[in-house]
Design a protein around this motif. Structure first.
Motif, PDB file in Angstrom:
ATOM      1  N   ALA A   1       0.847  -1.196   0.000  1.00 19.14           N
ATOM      2  CA  ALA A   1       0.000   0.000   0.000  1.00 19.14           C
ATOM      3  C   ALA A   1       0.878   1.240   0.000  1.00 19.14           C
ATOM      4  O   ALA A   1       1.936   1.269   0.636  1.00 19.14           O
ATOM      5  N   GLU A   2       0.417   2.255  -0.719  1.00 19.61           N
ATOM      6  CA  GLU A   2       1.083   3.553  -0.710  1.00 19.61           C
ATOM      7  C   GLU A   2       0.449   4.417   0.373  1.00 19.61           C
ATOM      8  O   GLU A   2      -0.648   4.103   0.856  1.00 19.61           O
TER       9      GLU A   2
ATOM     10  N   GLY B   1      -3.218   5.187   0.227  1.00 18.29           N
ATOM     11  CA  GLY B   1      -4.145   4.066   0.249  1.00 18.29           C
ATOM     12  C   GLY B   1      -4.131   3.215  -1.003  1.00 18.29           C
ATOM     13  O   GLY B   1      -4.607   2.085  -0.984  1.00 18.29           O
ATOM     14  N   LEU B   2      -3.607   3.735  -2.094  1.00 17.04           N
ATOM     15  CA  LEU B   2      -3.542   2.947  -3.317  1.00 17.04           C
ATOM     16  C   LEU B   2      -2.732   1.683  -3.063  1.00 17.04           C
ATOM     17  O   LEU B   2      -1.701   1.726  -2.388  1.00 17.04           O
ATOM     18  N   VAL B   3      -3.225   0.561  -3.569  1.00 18.09           N
ATOM     19  CA  VAL B   3      -2.546  -0.723  -3.369  1.00 18.09           C
ATOM     20  C   VAL B   3      -1.964  -1.172  -4.702  1.00 18.09           C
ATOM     21  O   VAL B   3      -2.599  -1.038  -5.746  1.00 18.09           O
ATOM     22  N   ARG B   4      -0.742  -1.684  -4.645  1.00 20.70           N
ATOM     23  CA  ARG B   4      -0.068  -2.215  -5.834  1.00 20.70           C
ATOM     24  C   ARG B   4       0.115  -3.718  -5.682  1.00 20.70           C
ATOM     25  O   ARG B   4       0.634  -4.173  -4.674  1.00 20.70           O
TER      26      ARG B   4
ATOM     27  N   VAL C   1      -4.218  -6.011   3.310  1.00 19.18           N
ATOM     28  CA  VAL C   1      -3.612  -4.671   3.269  1.00 19.18           C
ATOM     29  C   VAL C   1      -4.692  -3.606   3.441  1.00 19.18           C
ATOM     30  O   VAL C   1      -4.505  -2.620   4.148  1.00 19.18           O
ATOM     31  N   ASN C   2      -5.839  -3.793   2.792  1.00 19.11           N
ATOM     32  CA  ASN C   2      -6.919  -2.804   2.864  1.00 19.11           C
ATOM     33  C   ASN C   2      -7.661  -2.819   4.182  1.00 19.11           C
ATOM     34  O   ASN C   2      -8.234  -1.796   4.572  1.00 19.11           O
TER      35      ASN C   2
ATOM     36  N   ASN D   1      -9.916   0.446  -1.478  1.00 23.08           N
ATOM     37  CA  ASN D   1      -8.969   1.342  -2.119  1.00 23.08           C
ATOM     38  C   ASN D   1      -8.732   0.912  -3.552  1.00 23.08           C
ATOM     39  O   ASN D   1      -8.962  -0.246  -3.916  1.00 23.08           O
ATOM     40  N   PRO D   2      -8.227   1.829  -4.377  1.00 21.48           N
ATOM     41  CA  PRO D   2      -7.895   1.463  -5.752  1.00 21.48           C
ATOM     42  C   PRO D   2      -6.708   0.507  -5.793  1.00 21.48           C
ATOM     43  O   PRO D   2      -5.840   0.543  -4.913  1.00 21.48           O
TER      44      PRO D   2
END
Length: 114
Positions: free
Chosen positions: A5-6, A9-12, A36-37, A42-43
């Protein structure tokens, strides 16, 4: 596979080049994204550059709702595009999902959808 996660909140989710994404790997990946979320949606940016294959079982897993509220598939080749379009065309996706070859455009689309 890597899931991170960044700060915003964006998750990769990143697949290593040459990975054959099976149903089992897809289940593990989605469980990690959900972990993670936590209790938020989250996106999700999925880096699938040069992925070898996404099996039918994996496509079925990815067609289920998870904690992502928008998904950008990031590829780099015509083969990546074909795999993504096949996966997207087979089933209706539970959240807005698009394929990109440009990471900045993918991130912009994900963040605009918040």
């Amino acid at each position: 596979m890597d899931v991170a996660a960044e700060p915003d909140g964006l998750v990769r989710l990143s697949w290593s080049p040459g990975t054959r994404v099976t149903g089992e790997l897809a289940e593990i990946a989605m469980a990690r994204v959900d972990a993670v979320n936590g209790d938020t949606e989250n996106p999700l940016l999925v880096a699938m550059r040069l992925t070898a294959e996404v099996t039918r079982d994996a496509r079925m897993v990815f067609a289920r709702k998870c904690s992502a509220n928008r998904i950008a598939l990031l590829g780099s080749s015509a083969v990546d595009r074909v795999m993504a379009n096949f996966a997207l065309g087979v089933r209706t996706q539970p959240v807005p999902t698009r394929f990109f070859t440009d990471e900045a455009a993918a991130l912009d689309w994900l963040r605009r959808g918040r």
